[in-house]
Design a protein around this motif. Structure first.
Motif, mmCIF file in Angstrom:
data_model
loop_
_atom_site.group_PDB
_atom_site.id
_atom_site.type_symbol
_atom_site.label_atom_id
_atom_site.label_comp_id
_atom_site.label_asym_id
_atom_site.label_seq_id
_atom_site.Cartn_x
_atom_site.Cartn_y
_atom_site.Cartn_z
ATOM 1 N N ASP A 223 0.975 -0.977 0.006
ATOM 2 C CA ASP A 223 -0.063 -0.069 0.002
ATOM 3 C C ASP A 223 0.931 1.146 0.086
ATOM 4 O OD1 ASP A 223 -1.682 2.165 0.595
ATOM 5 O OD2 ASP A 223 -3.073 1.013 1.772
ATOM 6 N N PRO A 224 0.650 2.075 -0.903
ATOM 7 C CA PRO A 224 1.662 3.385 -1.083
ATOM 8 C C PRO A 224 1.411 4.162 0.044
ATOM 9 C CG PRO A 224 0.590 3.015 -2.934
ATOM 10 C CD PRO A 224 0.023 1.978 -2.347
ATOM 11 N N ALA A 225 0.433 4.186 0.883
ATOM 12 C CA ALA A 225 0.210 4.948 2.065
ATOM 13 C C ALA A 225 1.111 4.503 3.126
ATOM 14 C CB ALA A 225 -1.392 4.781 2.546
ATOM 15 N N ALA A 226 1.304 3.214 3.326
ATOM 16 C CA ALA A 226 2.195 2.614 4.320
ATOM 17 C C ALA A 226 3.593 3.031 4.177
ATOM 18 C CB ALA A 226 2.101 1.033 4.318
ATOM 19 N N VAL A 227 4.262 2.822 2.843
ATOM 20 C CA VAL A 227 5.330 3.523 2.309
ATOM 21 C C VAL A 227 5.411 5.102 2.634
ATOM 22 C CG1 VAL A 227 6.988 3.576 0.392
ATOM 23 C CG2 VAL A 227 5.751 1.634 0.666
ATOM 24 N N ALA A 228 4.410 5.707 2.334
ATOM 25 C CA ALA A 228 4.573 7.188 2.764
ATOM 26 C C ALA A 228 4.658 7.489 4.032
ATOM 27 C CB ALA A 228 3.322 7.714 2.205
ATOM 28 N N GLN A 229 4.079 6.797 4.915
ATOM 29 C CA GLN A 229 4.233 7.134 6.514
ATOM 30 C C GLN A 229 5.560 6.755 6.633
ATOM 31 O OE1 GLN A 229 3.183 8.635 8.790
ATOM 32 N NE2 GLN A 229 1.410 7.555 9.794
ATOM 33 N N ALA A 230 6.360 5.561 6.422
ATOM 34 C CA ALA A 230 7.434 5.262 6.783
ATOM 35 C C ALA A 230 8.678 6.193 6.401
ATOM 36 C CB ALA A 230 7.915 3.893 6.293
ATOM 37 N N ARG A 231 8.238 6.608 5.119
ATOM 38 C CA ARG A 231 9.240 7.720 4.677
ATOM 39 C C ARG A 231 9.060 9.235 5.342
ATOM 40 N NH1 ARG A 231 11.713 7.076 -0.468
ATOM 41 N NH2 ARG A 231 11.335 4.994 -1.328
ATOM 42 N N ALA A 232 7.949 9.492 5.657
ATOM 43 C CA ALA A 232 7.560 10.664 6.449
ATOM 44 C C ALA A 232 8.243 10.494 7.906
ATOM 45 C CB ALA A 232 6.113 10.808 6.356
ATOM 46 N N PHE A 233 8.171 9.367 8.409
ATOM 47 C CA PHE A 233 8.830 9.277 9.803
ATOM 48 C C PHE A 233 10.347 9.383 9.521
ATOM 49 C CE2 PHE A 233 11.393 6.254 12.373
ATOM 50 C CZ PHE A 233 10.961 6.528 13.340
ATOM 51 N N LEU A 234 10.967 9.083 8.560
ATOM 52 C CA LEU A 234 12.472 9.202 8.408
ATOM 53 C C LEU A 234 12.432 10.516 8.218
ATOM 54 C CD1 LEU A 234 13.396 6.076 5.940
ATOM 55 C CD2 LEU A 234 13.798 6.465 8.371
ATOM 56 N N ALA A 235 11.999 11.465 7.329
ATOM 57 C CA ALA A 235 12.099 12.730 6.812
ATOM 58 C C ALA A 235 11.661 13.601 8.345
ATOM 59 C CB ALA A 235 11.022 13.170 6.121
ATOM 60 N N ASP A 236 11.155 12.983 9.038
ATOM 61 C CA ASP A 236 11.030 13.936 10.501
ATOM 62 C C ASP A 236 12.127 13.824 11.327
ATOM 63 O OD1 ASP A 236 8.415 15.110 9.961
ATOM 64 O OD2 ASP A 236 7.241 13.463 10.773
ATOM 65 N N TRP A 237 12.444 12.367 11.206
ATOM 66 C CA TRP A 237 13.792 12.301 12.069
ATOM 67 C C TRP A 237 14.933 12.948 11.720
ATOM 68 C CZ3 TRP A 237 15.882 6.365 12.598
ATOM 69 C CH2 TRP A 237 16.835 6.491 13.586
ATOM 70 N N THR A 238 15.148 12.827 10.316
ATOM 71 C CA THR A 238 16.347 13.732 9.729
ATOM 72 C C THR A 238 16.078 15.317 9.850
ATOM 73 O OG1 THR A 238 16.376 12.261 7.833
ATOM 74 C CG2 THR A 238 17.237 14.182 7.350
ATOM 75 N N GLY A 239 15.075 15.904 9.942
ATOM 76 C CA GLY A 239 14.946 17.047 10.241
ATOM 77 C C GLY A 239 14.714 17.545 11.570
ATOM 78 N N GLY A 240 14.952 16.691 12.609
ATOM 79 C CA GLY A 240 15.020 16.789 14.062
ATOM 80 C C GLY A 240 13.413 17.118 14.731
ATOM 81 N N ARG A 241 12.471 16.699 13.738
ATOM 82 C CA ARG A 241 11.160 16.963 14.268
ATOM 83 C C ARG A 241 10.594 15.519 14.848
ATOM 84 N NH1 ARG A 241 11.394 18.719 9.068
ATOM 85 N NH2 ARG A 241 10.440 16.737 8.097
#
Length: 541
Positions: A50-68
């Motif tokens: 499901d693309p929505a699941a992948v999007a959630q994982a990538r958003a998690f990584l983006a938040d971690w990278t950005g210090g959020r």
């Protein structure tokens, strides 16, 4: 049996079956096929990701990278714990800016989507710590996808019984001087603080330290995950002389302060004839030395190396027609900056206007490994440099498929560098010979390279000069001197603004500038380079 000879009548009759028998056979085959494909014990239908699941994982990584961390935690099944662990892990290990890259997702029969990722963690003043982990994502009762939180999401060996600890080794420091013997001061040149700290340690090889795995209860060290720095004998010298030129260093600091528009940025200037580094500047001035140890996609500045590979192969000439359309699809759609196009353009026009699609269209002119081979054998990229301080010396992996190869042609994908490596690329293009960069006068080369043919050097110089007079680096055109340059616009992610790049040469100096979030090289990095070259009009001998 010959084709023109009929089969005996008896064999022909043996092929005839009654309609009922045909139906029975057909049902049996259909049932057997269904059994093998779906209902049998040896295989099962694989659920789609499901693309929505992948999007959630990538958003998690983006938040971690950005210090959020709060936002990252909210994407998990245990928001508070995830937020605290992520913050403690990143801050506790002095990790400045994680680089987290997701790989292709897979899905299990129970519907759990797993997204592997690679982590590159820059530990302040020590170097990078790299490892692999993965993110499980599960659908919740309300239908939403959440990261199924557990400690191994952060690192596969982080657990309820063991954690990580950063240990730095104390060292005495030496006085660091510029190339004239005058003391260097972080008060006068704040950008040099990491350089002074690294050079001033008596180890001679930069700071030392380690990331250890320890028992949560006893504090006992159970394993060493990563060691930084080299064991050397203490120095008996009272000072260490660097290759920094005070005039160029002051101008570099001022150029970033005046033109980086408050964005994170970095600059390196070095001598073309011997590789000696004459200026290192970072904005912000204190903290991570992104100019030397950063890891960036170099964008279109990398086309200097790509062009070298094509010219070495006699695969293209500057006057050859290489069409430059707005878009080109190689597994995914690639485009030019601001979707520009140049129908019927020459290869030289592709270089000076930095046409991505034109360069990508030439990818079959070189082998899959050739770009990396040229980078290593002629430009020293990917070899082990001894700069005098910790450095990242570039990376050009063999592409895994044609999409990755297309990205590599334009300095994207898995190609990585920084201002140090790209200033060196520009210097090699101008002189034809790689000189290992160094920041100490007694630096020793540890690389083996081959000089570029003179015909290739002449063409590279001409293309870089034309980029200034008629191309994307025309912002440098009215400065005195025979300046050559190449700009770059490097994509970071779908949601983050592009980084802006420029490399330039004049006389015996090569420089490279990156401005994070600068959108384009022409609008963000070129003004920095212009300010620097305008402030120091004298060429080095």
């Amino acid at each position: 049996m010959p084709e023109d000879r009929p089969a005996p009548a008896r064999r022909a009759r043996s092929r005839l079956l009654r309609p009922a028998a045909v139906a029975v056979v057909a049902c049996a085959v259909a049932a057997g096929g269904a059994y093998a494909l779906q209902w049998g014990p040896f295989s099962a239908a694989t659920p789609e990701v499901d693309p929505a699941a992948v999007a959630q994982a990538r958003a998690f990584l983006a938040d971690w990278t950005g210090g959020r961390m709060e936002s990252a935690g909210a994407r998990t099944t245990s928001p508070d714990e995830a937020q605290n662990i992520l913050r403690n892990f990143t801050a506790g290990l002095d990790i400045s800016k994680p680089k987290l890259t997701a790989a292709d997702a897979s899905v299990a029969t129970d519907g759990t989507v797993t997204v592997p990722f690679s982590a590159k963690m820059p530990v302040k003043e020590l170097g990078s710590w790299s490892y692999e982990s993965e993110i499980p994502v599960r659908r919740q009762e309300n239908g939403a996808w959440k990261v199924d939180w557990s400690l191994p999401v952060v690192h596969p060996r982080l657990s309820s019984t063991e954690k990580f600890r950063l240990t730095r080794e104390e060292t005495d420091t030496l006085q660091v001087t510029d190339r004239t013997g005058a003391p260097l001061s972080a008060d006068k040149s704040p950008s040099l603080k990491p350089v002074i700290d690294q050079l001033g340690r008596t180890t001679g090889g930069g700071p030392r330290g380690s990331i250890e795995r320890v028992d949560r209860v006893t504090g006992e060290v159970t394993a060493t995950e990563m060691r930084f720095g080299k064991e050397t004998e203490p120095s008996t010298e009272q000072s260490v002389r660097s290759t920094i030129d005070p005039t160029w260093q002051r101008a570099a600091d001022r150029a970033l302060a005046a033109e980086s528009d408050g964005k994170d940025a970095a600059l390196v200037a070095l001598r073309i004839d011997d590789g000696e580094i004459i200026a290192v500047a970072n904005s912000p001035a204190s903290g991570f030395n992104r100019a030397v140890s950063g890891t960036y996609a170099p964008g279109s500045t990398w086309k200097i190396v790509t062009t070298s590979a094509l010219l070495l192969n006699n695969a293209v000439a500057p006057d050859d027609i290489v069409d430059c359309p707005k878009y080109l699809t190689v597994g995914k759609q690639f485009h030019n900056v601001e979707t520009s196009e140049f129908p019927g353009a020459s290869f030289a026009k592709n270089f000076t206007e930095s046409c991505n699609t034109g360069f990508i269209s030439l990818r079959k002119k070189i082998s899959d490994s050739e770009l990396g081979d040229v980078a290593k054998n002629y430009f020293g990229i990917g070899q082990q440099w001894r700069v005098g301080i910790p450095s990242f010396d570039g990376s050009v992996p063999v592409p895994g498929d044609q999409t990755e190869k297309a990205a590599s042609m334009i300095g994207q994908g898995k190609v990585l560098g920084n201002p140090l490596t790209m200033a060196s690329v520009a210097a090699t293009a101008a002189s034809g010979s790689f000189r290992q960069p160094t920041i100490t006068e007694d630096g020793k080369a540890t690389t083996t390279t081959t000089a570029l043919p003179q015909a290739v050097v002449t063409q590279l110089r001409s293309l870089m000069r034309a980029t200034v007079t008629d191309g994307t680096a025309r912002g440098l055109a009215d400065l005195p001197g025979d300046i050559g340059a190449k700009t770059g616009t490097a994509e970071v992610s779908e949601s983050a603004p592009n980084n802006g790049w420029v490399v330039a040469t004049r006389g015996n100096v090569a420089i490279a500038v990156v401005v994070e979030g600068g959108i384009t090289g022409g609008s963000s990095a070129v003004p920095v380079a212009r300010h620097l070259l305008d402030a120091v009009p004298q060429d080095l001998s």
